[in-house]
Design an enzyme around this catalytic site. Structure first.
Site, PDB file in Angstrom:
ATOM      1  N   SER A   1       0.761  -1.029  -0.334  1.00 47.40           N
ATOM      2  CA  SER A   1      -0.155  -0.235  -0.044  1.00 47.40           C
ATOM      3  C   SER A   1       1.130   1.519  -0.111  1.00 47.40           C
ATOM      4  O   SER A   1       1.892   1.167   0.209  1.00 47.40           O
ATOM      5  CB  SER A   1      -0.660   0.103   1.768  1.00 47.40           C
ATOM      6  OG  SER A   1      -1.711   1.275   1.617  1.00 47.40           O
TER       7      SER A   1
ATOM      8  N   TYR B   1      -1.492  -1.499  10.207  1.00 44.51           N
ATOM      9  CA  TYR B   1      -1.014  -1.965   9.041  1.00 44.51           C
ATOM     10  C   TYR B   1       0.079  -0.523   7.845  1.00 44.51           C
ATOM     11  O   TYR B   1       0.556  -1.765   7.834  1.00 44.51           O
ATOM     12  CB  TYR B   1      -3.009  -0.897   8.862  1.00 44.51           C
ATOM     13  CG  TYR B   1      -3.210  -1.076   6.874  1.00 44.51           C
ATOM     14  CD1 TYR B   1      -3.566  -1.673   6.454  1.00 44.51           C
ATOM     15  CD2 TYR B   1      -2.656  -0.216   5.944  1.00 44.51           C
ATOM     16  CE1 TYR B   1      -3.794  -1.923   5.134  1.00 44.51           C
ATOM     17  CE2 TYR B   1      -2.852   0.104   4.666  1.00 44.51           C
ATOM     18  CZ  TYR B   1      -4.151  -1.905   4.331  1.00 44.51           C
ATOM     19  OH  TYR B   1      -3.812  -0.989   2.311  1.00 44.51           O
TER      20      TYR B   1
ATOM     21  N   LYS C   1       2.774  -2.861   6.574  1.00 42.24           N
ATOM     22  CA  LYS C   1       2.694  -2.999   3.865  1.00 42.24           C
ATOM     23  C   LYS C   1       4.026  -2.346   4.469  1.00 42.24           C
ATOM     24  O   LYS C   1       4.247  -2.878   3.976  1.00 42.24           O
ATOM     25  CB  LYS C   1       1.538  -2.015   4.413  1.00 42.24           C
ATOM     26  CG  LYS C   1       0.289  -2.328   4.092  1.00 42.24           C
ATOM     27  CD  LYS C   1      -0.025  -3.589   3.649  1.00 42.24           C
ATOM     28  CE  LYS C   1      -1.255  -3.307   3.425  1.00 42.24           C
ATOM     29  NZ  LYS C   1      -1.811  -4.567   2.378  1.00 42.24           N
TER      30      LYS C   1
HETATM   31  N1  LIG Z   1      -9.106  -0.580  -1.316  1.00 45.43           N
HETATM   32  C1  LIG Z   1      -7.669  -0.043  -0.773  1.00 45.43           C
HETATM   33  O1  LIG Z   1      -8.035   1.368  -1.096  1.00 45.43           O
HETATM   34  C2  LIG Z   1      -6.136  -0.198  -0.571  1.00 45.43           C
HETATM   35  C3  LIG Z   1      -5.070   0.313  -0.469  1.00 45.43           C
HETATM   36  C4  LIG Z   1      -4.078   0.091  -0.375  1.00 45.43           C
HETATM   37  C5  LIG Z   1      -3.877  -1.444  -0.806  1.00 45.43           C
HETATM   38  N2  LIG Z   1      -4.720  -1.729  -0.361  1.00 45.43           N
HETATM   39  C6  LIG Z   1      -4.793  -3.383  -0.467  1.00 45.43           C
HETATM   40  O2  LIG Z   1      -5.491  -4.369  -1.182  1.00 45.43           O
HETATM   41  C7  LIG Z   1      -5.498  -5.845  -0.972  1.00 45.43           C
HETATM   42  C8  LIG Z   1      -6.728  -6.028  -1.354  1.00 45.43           C
HETATM   43  O3  LIG Z   1      -7.708  -5.630  -0.953  1.00 45.43           O
HETATM   44  P1  LIG Z   1      -8.900  -4.886  -1.159  1.00 45.43           P
HETATM   45  O4  LIG Z   1      -9.266  -3.598  -1.009  1.00 45.43           O
HETATM   46  O5  LIG Z   1      -9.511  -5.459  -2.903  1.00 45.43           O
HETATM   47  O6  LIG Z   1      -9.926  -5.338  -0.312  1.00 45.43           O
HETATM   48  P2  LIG Z   1     -11.270  -6.450   0.254  1.00 45.43           P
HETATM   49  O7  LIG Z   1     -12.344  -6.117   1.000  1.00 45.43           O
HETATM   50  O8  LIG Z   1     -12.213  -6.171  -1.680  1.00 45.43           O
HETATM   51  O9  LIG Z   1     -10.907  -7.620  -0.445  1.00 45.43           O
HETATM   52  C9  LIG Z   1     -10.325  -8.518   0.543  1.00 45.43           C
HETATM   53  C10 LIG Z   1      -9.737 -10.239   0.312  1.00 45.43           C
HETATM   54  O10 LIG Z   1      -9.856 -10.501   1.777  1.00 45.43           O
HETATM   55  C11 LIG Z   1     -10.555 -11.626   1.417  1.00 45.43           C
HETATM   56  N3  LIG Z   1      -9.847 -12.267   3.073  1.00 45.43           N
HETATM   57  C12 LIG Z   1      -9.599 -11.564   4.158  1.00 45.43           C
HETATM   58  N4  LIG Z   1      -9.203 -12.288   5.200  1.00 45.43           N
HETATM   59  C13 LIG Z   1      -8.756 -13.266   4.388  1.00 45.43           C
HETATM   60  C14 LIG Z   1      -8.005 -14.705   5.458  1.00 45.43           C
HETATM   61  N5  LIG Z   1      -7.751 -14.243   6.489  1.00 45.43           N
HETATM   62  N6  LIG Z   1      -7.922 -15.561   4.270  1.00 45.43           N
HETATM   63  C15 LIG Z   1      -8.352 -15.598   3.261  1.00 45.43           C
HETATM   64  N7  LIG Z   1      -8.894 -13.961   2.507  1.00 45.43           N
HETATM   65  C16 LIG Z   1      -9.216 -13.318   3.444  1.00 45.43           C
HETATM   66  C17 LIG Z   1     -11.403 -10.854   2.331  1.00 45.43           C
HETATM   67  O11 LIG Z   1     -13.096 -12.304   2.059  1.00 45.43           O
HETATM   68  C18 LIG Z   1     -12.566 -10.225   0.389  1.00 45.43           C
HETATM   69  O12 LIG Z   1     -12.357 -10.999  -0.602  1.00 45.43           O
HETATM   70  C19 LIG Z   1      -5.147  -5.577   0.725  1.00 45.43           C
HETATM   71  O13 LIG Z   1      -3.646  -5.889   1.237  1.00 45.43           O
HETATM   72  C20 LIG Z   1      -5.002  -3.482   0.468  1.00 45.43           C
HETATM   73  O14 LIG Z   1      -4.494  -3.541   1.688  1.00 45.43           O
HETATM   74  C21 LIG Z   1      -5.966  -1.422  -0.465  1.00 45.43           C
END
Ligand SMILES: NC(=O)c1ccc[n+]([C@@H]2O[C@H](COP(=O)([O-])OP(=O)(O)OC[C@H]3O[C@@H](n4cnc5c(N)ncnc54)[C@H](O)[C@@H]3O)[C@@H](O)[C@H]2O)c1
Length: 268
Positions: A142, A156, A160
């Site tokens: 992130s 978090y 990261k």
């Molecule tokens: N959305 C943002 O703005 C953003 C920004 C920076 C980084 N990220 C990173 O992107 C990645 C994906 O996040 P997203 O935004 O798509 O979120 P999201 O909530 O849409 O998807 C996350 C998925 O992970 C699954 N999950 C959660 N815990 C789990 C576990 N213990 N084992 C297996 N599956 C599990 C959930 O069921 C979900 O399907 C994360 O690492 C997040 O930190 C997201």
């Protein structure tokens, strides 16, 4: 990786958001996908969606905090597809609260999901890729791991940041051995992750993002960026180009940068 046609990809957190969109982008280019997620019904929905590209896709319910999770994913992929070419370590958990109020147990929970899951994945897939002589790893970190724009989510951000270092070191080790490593550092992306909906440790703190100049991207844009990075063996994927300016600014005078960040956060 020159082509994704016929490649086999394991995507954790593949049932939603960035993982789901990346699964789509890879499958659209001919990859077969193992959608690994703790939410089995949502993962099955993604598998059904991927059928429209003619992709062979499979869901495996997994909790990335389980010791055996990645051995099971590898075994399932080998059983169905005969090999693995790409692993995307994408699950992440957000938490929030004041630095002095977030309990040690919450630190441990977040670090286990965000960092130790990748360590567990590497323990299984790095030796496998080394033996195979090829493969590609994508780690989702992130921009919160690249610089500080808030103090409301330290576990978090710290986990990261650790992923950034882990990925740089792995890239240096694995690239000469024919294995690619891509580090995805998203800014704001529209997914099901939502800081504002999370419980807050201590008094409620306003959830602060990196700033309005960072537009919230559709997850599909990020999925395409990841697929292109794999095909071009690109290490760093910054979803928002603007972050480069921030990092240059920090590198040019780290103390002044922290002074400005501290003053901005103190005003809120
Ligand atoms: N959305 C943002 O703005 C953003 C920004 C920076 C980084 N990220 C990173 O992107 C990645 C994906 O996040 P997203 O935004 O798509 O979120 P999201 O909530 O849409 O998807 C996350 C998925 O992970 C699954 N999950 C959660 N815990 C789990 C576990 N213990 N084992 C297996 N599956 C599990 C959930 O069921 C979900 O399907 C994360 O690492 C997040 O930190 C997201």
């Amino acid at each position: 990786m020159d082509t994704l046609q016929g490649a086999v990809a394991v995507v954790t957190g593949g049932a939603s958001g960035i993982g789901r969109s990346t699964a789509h982008s890879l499958a659209r280019r001919g990859a077969h996908i193992l959608v690994a997620d703790i939410d089995a019904p949502a993962a099955q929905t993604v598998v059904d969606e991927l059928a429209s590209y003619g992709a062979d896709a499979l869901t495996v319910r997994c909790d990335v905090t389980a010791d055996t999770a990645f051995e099971e994913l590898k075994a399932s992929a080998l059983d169905r597809f005969g090999r693995v070419d790409l692993v995307m370590n994408n699950v992440g958990a957000l938490t929030r609260g004041r630095p002095d109020r977030i309990p040690v147990e919450e630190w441990q929970r977040v670090i286990d999901i965000n960092l130790m899951s990748v360590v567990r994945s590497n323990a299984v897939f790095v030796p496998y890729f080394l033996q195979q002589g090829r493969g590609h790893i994508v780690n989702t970190a992130s921009i919160a791991g690249l610089y500080t724009y808030s103090y409301d989510r330290l576990p978090y951000a710290a986990s990261k940041a650790a992923l950034v270092q882990l990925s740089e070191g792995l890239r240096a080790y694995l690239r000469p051995r024919g294995i690619g490593v891509t580090l995805l550092c998203p800014g704001p992306v529209r997914t099901n992750i939502d800081a504002a909906r999370l419980p807050c440790f201590g008094p409620v703190v306003a959830t602060r993002g990196p700033g309005e100049e960072f537009a919230v991207l559709p997850a599909d844009t990020v999925g395409e960026q990841v697929a292109q990075a794999v095909l071009t063996d690109t290490f760093m994927v910054l979803t928002h180009e603007r972050v480069r300016d921030v990092l240059v600014d920090r590198a040019s005078d780290w103390n002044a940068f922290m002074g400005r960040q501290t003053a901005a956060l103190a005003e809120e």
